[in-house]
Design a protein around this motif. Structure first.
Motif, PDB file in Angstrom:
ATOM      1  N   VAL A   9      -1.860 -15.554  -3.391  1.00 35.32           N
ATOM      2  CA  VAL A   9      -0.595 -15.051  -2.855  1.00 35.32           C
ATOM      3  C   VAL A   9      -0.146 -15.804  -1.607  1.00 35.32           C
ATOM      4  O   VAL A   9       1.045 -15.851  -1.297  1.00 35.32           O
ATOM      5  CB  VAL A   9      -0.698 -13.535  -2.575  1.00 35.32           C
ATOM      6  N   GLY A  10      -1.091 -16.400  -0.883  1.00 37.70           N
ATOM      7  CA  GLY A  10      -0.714 -17.166   0.295  1.00 37.70           C
ATOM      8  C   GLY A  10      -0.714 -16.378   1.582  1.00 37.70           C
ATOM      9  O   GLY A  10      -0.346 -16.904   2.633  1.00 37.70           O
ATOM     10  N   THR A  11      -1.097 -15.110   1.522  1.00 37.28           N
ATOM     11  CA  THR A  11      -1.207 -14.299   2.727  1.00 37.28           C
ATOM     12  C   THR A  11      -2.304 -13.261   2.491  1.00 37.28           C
ATOM     13  O   THR A  11      -2.823 -13.125   1.385  1.00 37.28           O
ATOM     14  CB  THR A  11       0.131 -13.606   3.061  1.00 37.28           C
ATOM     15  N   SER A  12      -2.675 -12.529   3.526  1.00 41.31           N
ATOM     16  CA  SER A  12      -3.739 -11.532   3.408  1.00 41.31           C
ATOM     17  C   SER A  12      -3.199 -10.260   2.756  1.00 41.31           C
ATOM     18  O   SER A  12      -1.987 -10.013   2.744  1.00 41.31           O
ATOM     19  CB  SER A  12      -4.278 -11.189   4.790  1.00 41.31           C
ATOM     20  N   PRO A  13      -4.075  -9.413   2.203  1.00 42.73           N
ATOM     21  CA  PRO A  13      -3.608  -8.120   1.681  1.00 42.73           C
ATOM     22  C   PRO A  13      -2.856  -7.308   2.738  1.00 42.73           C
ATOM     23  O   PRO A  13      -1.830  -6.695   2.442  1.00 42.73           O
ATOM     24  CB  PRO A  13      -4.909  -7.425   1.248  1.00 42.73           C
ATOM     25  N   HIS A  14      -3.367  -7.309   3.966  1.00 33.37           N
ATOM     26  CA  HIS A  14      -2.682  -6.576   5.039  1.00 33.37           C
ATOM     27  C   HIS A  14      -1.296  -7.164   5.297  1.00 33.37           C
ATOM     28  O   HIS A  14      -0.306  -6.425   5.455  1.00 33.37           O
ATOM     29  CB  HIS A  14      -3.518  -6.606   6.314  1.00 33.37           C
ATOM     30  N   GLY A  15      -1.214  -8.496   5.362  1.00 33.40           N
ATOM     31  CA  GLY A  15       0.078  -9.127   5.587  1.00 33.40           C
ATOM     32  C   GLY A  15       1.050  -8.842   4.463  1.00 33.40           C
ATOM     33  O   GLY A  15       2.249  -8.620   4.691  1.00 33.40           O
ATOM     34  N   TYR A  16       0.551  -8.841   3.234  1.00 34.68           N
ATOM     35  CA  TYR A  16       1.407  -8.546   2.081  1.00 34.68           C
ATOM     36  C   TYR A  16       1.919  -7.110   2.159  1.00 34.68           C
ATOM     37  O   TYR A  16       3.104  -6.846   1.942  1.00 34.68           O
ATOM     38  CB  TYR A  16       0.633  -8.765   0.787  1.00 34.68           C
ATOM     39  N   ARG A  17       1.024  -6.176   2.478  1.00 30.82           N
ATOM     40  CA  ARG A  17       1.438  -4.766   2.565  1.00 30.82           C
ATOM     41  C   ARG A  17       2.475  -4.571   3.667  1.00 30.82           C
ATOM     42  O   ARG A  17       3.463  -3.845   3.482  1.00 30.82           O
ATOM     43  CB  ARG A  17       0.224  -3.881   2.815  1.00 30.82           C
ATOM     44  N   THR A  18       2.283  -5.221   4.791  1.00 27.21           N
ATOM     45  CA  THR A  18       3.241  -5.098   5.890  1.00 27.21           C
ATOM     46  C   THR A  18       4.632  -5.553   5.465  1.00 27.21           C
ATOM     47  O   THR A  18       5.644  -4.957   5.836  1.00 27.21           O
ATOM     48  CB  THR A  18       2.764  -5.930   7.100  1.00 27.21           C
ATOM     49  N   ALA A  19       4.672  -6.609   4.655  1.00 26.86           N
ATOM     50  CA  ALA A  19       5.965  -7.163   4.255  1.00 26.86           C
ATOM     51  C   ALA A  19       6.617  -6.392   3.118  1.00 26.86           C
ATOM     52  O   ALA A  19       7.842  -6.295   3.063  1.00 26.86           O
ATOM     53  CB  ALA A  19       5.765  -8.624   3.832  1.00 26.86           C
ATOM     54  N   PHE A  20       5.809  -5.798   2.213  1.00 31.63           N
ATOM     55  CA  PHE A  20       6.379  -5.278   0.974  1.00 31.63           C
ATOM     56  C   PHE A  20       6.105  -3.803   0.713  1.00 31.63           C
ATOM     57  O   PHE A  20       6.572  -3.283  -0.299  1.00 31.63           O
ATOM     58  CB  PHE A  20       5.842  -6.081  -0.221  1.00 31.63           C
ATOM     59  N   ARG A  21       5.403  -3.122   1.589  1.00 30.71           N
ATOM     60  CA  ARG A  21       5.078  -1.701   1.342  1.00 30.71           C
ATOM     61  C   ARG A  21       6.344  -0.862   1.236  1.00 30.71           C
ATOM     62  O   ARG A  21       7.238  -0.939   2.070  1.00 30.71           O
ATOM     63  CB  ARG A  21       4.198  -1.168   2.477  1.00 30.71           C
ATOM     64  N   THR A  22       6.423  -0.054   0.182  1.00 28.30           N
ATOM     65  CA  THR A  22       7.526   0.883  -0.006  1.00 28.30           C
ATOM     66  C   THR A  22       7.237   2.136   0.820  1.00 28.30           C
ATOM     67  O   THR A  22       6.188   2.757   0.644  1.00 28.30           O
ATOM     68  CB  THR A  22       7.679   1.269  -1.484  1.00 28.30           C
TER      69      THR A  22
END
Length: 313
Positions: A299-312
């Motif tokens: 994905v190119g980023t961490s799970p935490h970073g992904y959640r921060t950007a895309f969490r509903t």
């Protein structure tokens, strides 16, 4: 003063056109002075941009006196006038810096200037850019690529990243950071555009003997599956399974399984508040550490970073 020429051609994307105009026009030095002069250039009296038209004050001759030329994204199916390609080649030969935003990379690639170089564009158009210009090394995962004189960026928001990068190159981090604050934008974003790519699995041809196997793998992706387990389910040797998979899906069984797990993890990160360690177990990774490493690789980023950007919410 540094002159930035923004080239507006028919089919230009309004946001991509506005981004460099806004960012460079509002940049200020510590003394309060404006380091950039922005000129909008075109090939004729009017340019069609989405639902409106504009009248560029400058023509192509202004490219010859520019220090930087920016090529905003545009409809990549539209033909590119030969006079535009020649003007860009002359500017590059004179040492002018040229940067593209989004599908503006198609214009830059058409000049031949990117041949043998690494470049990027919007991830959804990357395959088309690579097909049209096979001598360009297209990287669909990054926000921008800096080759020195020639630069390319991904989608519209990545054009803002690129503009801030150019300001930092020209005037340092303090000036660039101030420009970023005016744009309500971090000076650097975590990860590249890989985190925005929808990782659909390559389908097997209809009627393929792999169809039931793929369904079984998806249902059991949380299990600790090995290549031998998958081969046994398929009734094949591991060597035959790998060959059939590559022929029919373009990837290996374990890579297919990895992307299935990552795609499921993305959904859980977006739609639930489950801890990352729990998600790692739910999607079949042996340990949270392995999950974080492989998620970042895909994905190119961490799970935490992904959640921060895309969490509903």
């Amino acid at each position: 003063m540094h002159t930035v020429a923004v080239l507006a051609l028919d089919g230009v994307i309004p946001f991509d056109l506005a981004t460099p105009i806004e960012v460079f026009s509002r940049t200020r030095l510590p003394t309060g002075g404006a380091p950039y002069r922005v000129r909008i250039c075109g090939t004729g009296e009017t340019v069609h941009a989405g639902g409106f038209t504009l009248s560029p004050p400058w023509g192509l001759d202004a490219l010859a006196t520019a220090d930087t030329i920016v090529l905003p994204g545009r409809d990549e199916l539209r033909p590119i006038p030969d006079e535009v390609l020649e003007a860009l080649r002359r500017a590059a030969a004179a040492g002018t810096r040229i940067a593209s935003i989004c599908s503006g990379a198609f214009v830059l690639a058409a000049t031949g200037l990117l041949d043998g170089m690494r470049a990027t564009t919007h991830w959804a158009a990357a395959a088309e850019l690579a097909a049209r210009h096979p001598r360009v090394q297209v990287d669909p995962d990054v926000l921008y690529v800096d080759n020195g004189q020639l630069l390319t960026s991904a989608g519209a928001a990545a054009g803002l990243d690129l503009c801030l990068h150019l300001i930092r190159r020209d005037h340092g981090s303090a000036v660039a950071a101030h420009a970023a604050r005016l744009s309500v934008m971090p000076l650097e974003r975590e990860g590249g555009q890989a985190q925005f790519i929808v990782h659909d699995q390559p389908p097997a041809p209809r009627g393929s003997i792999l169809e039931p196997l793929l369904s079984w793998m998806e249902e059991h992706c949380a299990d600790d599956l090995t290549l031998r387990d998958i081969a046994a389910r398929a009734g094949m040797s591991t060597r035959t399974l790998n060959r059939r998979f590559r022929e029919q899906t373009g990837t290996t069984p374990l890579q297919w399984l990895l992307r299935t797990r990552v795609r499921r993890a993305q959904h859980l990160l977006e739609a639930t508040s489950h801890p990352v360690d729990r998600i790692a177990r739910q999607v079949g990774f042996g340990s949270p550490t392995a999950f974080r490493e492989r998620f970042r690789r895909v994905v190119g980023t961490s799970p935490h970073g992904y959640r921060t950007a895309f969490r509903t919410p």
